[in-house]
Scaffold this motif. Sequence first.
Motif, PDB file in Angstrom:
ATOM      1  N   GLN A  32       0.803  -1.225   0.000  1.00  0.00           N
ATOM      2  CA  GLN A  32       0.000   0.000   0.000  1.00  0.00           C
ATOM      3  C   GLN A  32       0.838   1.279   0.000  1.00  0.00           C
ATOM      4  O   GLN A  32       0.306   2.375  -0.183  1.00  0.00           O
ATOM      5  CB  GLN A  32      -0.986   0.008   1.183  1.00  0.00           C
ATOM      6  CG  GLN A  32      -0.346  -0.038   2.545  1.00  0.00           C
ATOM      7  CD  GLN A  32      -0.159  -1.467   3.056  1.00  0.00           C
ATOM      8  OE1 GLN A  32      -0.085  -2.414   2.276  1.00  0.00           O
ATOM      9  NE2 GLN A  32      -0.093  -1.623   4.368  1.00  0.00           N
ATOM     10  N   ASP A  33       2.168   1.120   0.203  1.00  0.00           N
ATOM     11  CA  ASP A  33       3.055   2.293   0.141  1.00  0.00           C
ATOM     12  C   ASP A  33       3.415   2.650  -1.295  1.00  0.00           C
ATOM     13  O   ASP A  33       4.013   3.700  -1.545  1.00  0.00           O
ATOM     14  CB  ASP A  33       4.374   2.016   0.881  1.00  0.00           C
ATOM     15  CG  ASP A  33       4.151   1.707   2.355  1.00  0.00           C
ATOM     16  OD1 ASP A  33       3.140   2.175   2.905  1.00  0.00           O
ATOM     17  OD2 ASP A  33       4.997   0.993   2.934  1.00  0.00           O
TER      18      ASP A  33
ATOM     19  N   SER B  75       6.227   1.332 -17.571  1.00  0.00           N
ATOM     20  CA  SER B  75       5.763   1.570 -16.210  1.00  0.00           C
ATOM     21  C   SER B  75       6.912   1.935 -15.281  1.00  0.00           C
ATOM     22  O   SER B  75       8.076   1.654 -15.572  1.00  0.00           O
ATOM     23  CB  SER B  75       5.042   0.332 -15.650  1.00  0.00           C
ATOM     24  OG  SER B  75       5.964  -0.724 -15.478  1.00  0.00           O
ATOM     25  N   VAL B  76       6.520   2.553 -14.179  1.00  0.00           N
ATOM     26  CA  VAL B  76       7.437   2.923 -13.095  1.00  0.00           C
ATOM     27  C   VAL B  76       6.716   2.630 -11.784  1.00  0.00           C
ATOM     28  O   VAL B  76       5.485   2.816 -11.699  1.00  0.00           O
ATOM     29  CB  VAL B  76       7.801   4.421 -13.197  1.00  0.00           C
ATOM     30  CG1 VAL B  76       8.333   4.962 -11.891  1.00  0.00           C
ATOM     31  CG2 VAL B  76       8.811   4.648 -14.324  1.00  0.00           C
ATOM     32  N   VAL B  77       7.450   2.142 -10.797  1.00  0.00           N
ATOM     33  CA  VAL B  77       6.879   1.938  -9.462  1.00  0.00           C
ATOM     34  C   VAL B  77       7.466   2.993  -8.538  1.00  0.00           C
ATOM     35  O   VAL B  77       8.690   3.176  -8.486  1.00  0.00           O
ATOM     36  CB  VAL B  77       7.208   0.531  -8.920  1.00  0.00           C
ATOM     37  CG1 VAL B  77       6.607   0.348  -7.518  1.00  0.00           C
ATOM     38  CG2 VAL B  77       6.679  -0.539  -9.858  1.00  0.00           C
ATOM     39  N   ALA B  78       6.594   3.710  -7.827  1.00  0.00           N
ATOM     40  CA  ALA B  78       7.044   4.799  -6.967  1.00  0.00           C
ATOM     41  C   ALA B  78       6.553   4.576  -5.547  1.00  0.00           C
ATOM     42  O   ALA B  78       5.475   4.008  -5.325  1.00  0.00           O
ATOM     43  CB  ALA B  78       6.523   6.129  -7.489  1.00  0.00           C
ATOM     44  N   ARG B  79       7.376   5.030  -4.614  1.00  0.00           N
ATOM     45  CA  ARG B  79       6.970   4.922  -3.211  1.00  0.00           C
ATOM     46  C   ARG B  79       6.200   6.189  -2.829  1.00  0.00           C
ATOM     47  O   ARG B  79       6.710   7.080  -2.162  1.00  0.00           O
ATOM     48  CB  ARG B  79       8.194   4.750  -2.321  1.00  0.00           C
ATOM     49  CG  ARG B  79       7.848   4.298  -0.928  1.00  0.00           C
ATOM     50  CD  ARG B  79       9.097   4.150  -0.093  1.00  0.00           C
ATOM     51  NE  ARG B  79       8.794   3.543   1.188  1.00  0.00           N
ATOM     52  CZ  ARG B  79       9.680   3.415   2.170  1.00  0.00           C
ATOM     53  NH1 ARG B  79      10.914   3.843   1.998  1.00  0.00           N
ATOM     54  NH2 ARG B  79       9.333   2.861   3.304  1.00  0.00           N
ATOM     55  N   LEU B  80       5.016   6.256  -3.335  1.00  0.00           N
ATOM     56  CA  LEU B  80       4.100   7.338  -2.994  1.00  0.00           C
ATOM     57  C   LEU B  80       2.689   6.839  -3.254  1.00  0.00           C
ATOM     58  O   LEU B  80       2.484   5.847  -3.960  1.00  0.00           O
ATOM     59  CB  LEU B  80       4.390   8.609  -3.788  1.00  0.00           C
ATOM     60  CG  LEU B  80       3.909   8.747  -5.237  1.00  0.00           C
ATOM     61  CD1 LEU B  80       4.153  10.161  -5.729  1.00  0.00           C
ATOM     62  CD2 LEU B  80       4.580   7.761  -6.151  1.00  0.00           C
TER      63      LEU B  80
ATOM     64  N   ILE C 108      -0.945   7.433  -4.774  1.00  0.00           N
ATOM     65  CA  ILE C 108      -1.790   8.171  -5.714  1.00  0.00           C
ATOM     66  C   ILE C 108      -3.088   7.380  -5.828  1.00  0.00           C
ATOM     67  O   ILE C 108      -3.043   6.154  -5.979  1.00  0.00           O
ATOM     68  CB  ILE C 108      -1.126   8.265  -7.110  1.00  0.00           C
ATOM     69  CG1 ILE C 108       0.225   8.987  -7.010  1.00  0.00           C
ATOM     70  CG2 ILE C 108      -2.038   8.972  -8.096  1.00  0.00           C
ATOM     71  CD1 ILE C 108       1.014   8.994  -8.318  1.00  0.00           C
ATOM     72  N   PRO C 109      -4.237   8.027  -5.739  1.00  0.00           N
ATOM     73  CA  PRO C 109      -5.498   7.280  -5.877  1.00  0.00           C
ATOM     74  C   PRO C 109      -5.510   6.513  -7.195  1.00  0.00           C
ATOM     75  O   PRO C 109      -5.160   7.077  -8.236  1.00  0.00           O
ATOM     76  CB  PRO C 109      -6.572   8.377  -5.860  1.00  0.00           C
ATOM     77  CG  PRO C 109      -5.915   9.529  -5.177  1.00  0.00           C
ATOM     78  CD  PRO C 109      -4.446   9.450  -5.513  1.00  0.00           C
TER      79      PRO C 109
END
Length: 233
Positions: free
Chosen positions: A26-27, A140-145, A147-148
């Motif tokens: 969920q992060d 694609s990119v995976v980010a530690r934030l 976003i809905p």
Amino acid sequence: MRQIENPVTGRRWKHSLWPGVKVEPQDLTVISWVLPQTEATRADNRQETVYPAERWARSRIFGEEFNVKLRKHVVKVIKQHGYEAVAPLLLPQWQTRDSDRYVFASVWSERHAAYAAGLGTFGLCDGLITPKGKAVRVGSVVARLQIPPTARPYTDHHAYCLFFTAGTCRKCIERCPVGAITEAGHDKLNCRQHLKPVTEKYVKTNFGFDGYGCGLCQTGVPCEDKIPTEADV
Ligand code: SF4
Ligand code: SF4
């Protein structure tokens, strides 16, 4: 940093980019995008029956180089805003895997990420059918934030393919020059053998660069540039 080795392939990779950092699902947010082929590229490939059009072959190689730069740019911008981010496909840990069930697969699939992100569903030929069609490249990119999430407007992974929803179409079967698509699905080995070495030699000889490509099942079909309807068949 500690290196570990895949016992099957012998390939070595770093154990973790952030050792000791604990991250919960969920992060994280997966940012996925679709880059549609231009009308000119699609029109050229539509005319082909065995080999790729030059525009298509160039897009396969140089368009993907652009896609790599886009992944890096998105990572850079997110990091500039103070968040951690990675492009999974560019990580040293990314690798393909032989699979009894799927013939071959990879540890991160751009198309599956796009499917999960609500951007499209799979067709009979394994391509991703999006609102902009199946003649696309994805990244694609995976980010530690956080976003809905964008809405995922389907519940079935074949929701946009007429073969699965209506029992019709089958146009991609007709388009494949080597019989790699049947009602049973996509024969990855047959397809790959056409890509390399067959189209590889063709591209080198006729277009003068190191590349390959096909995409005949992505063009000249009802799902080429949209989610198809029965009226398109
Ligand atoms: S051409 Fe027809 S059968 Fe093939 S993926 Fe597209 S909609 Fe499905
Ligand atoms: S990419 Fe070409 S060889 Fe592979 S399934 Fe599609 S049409 Fe057939």
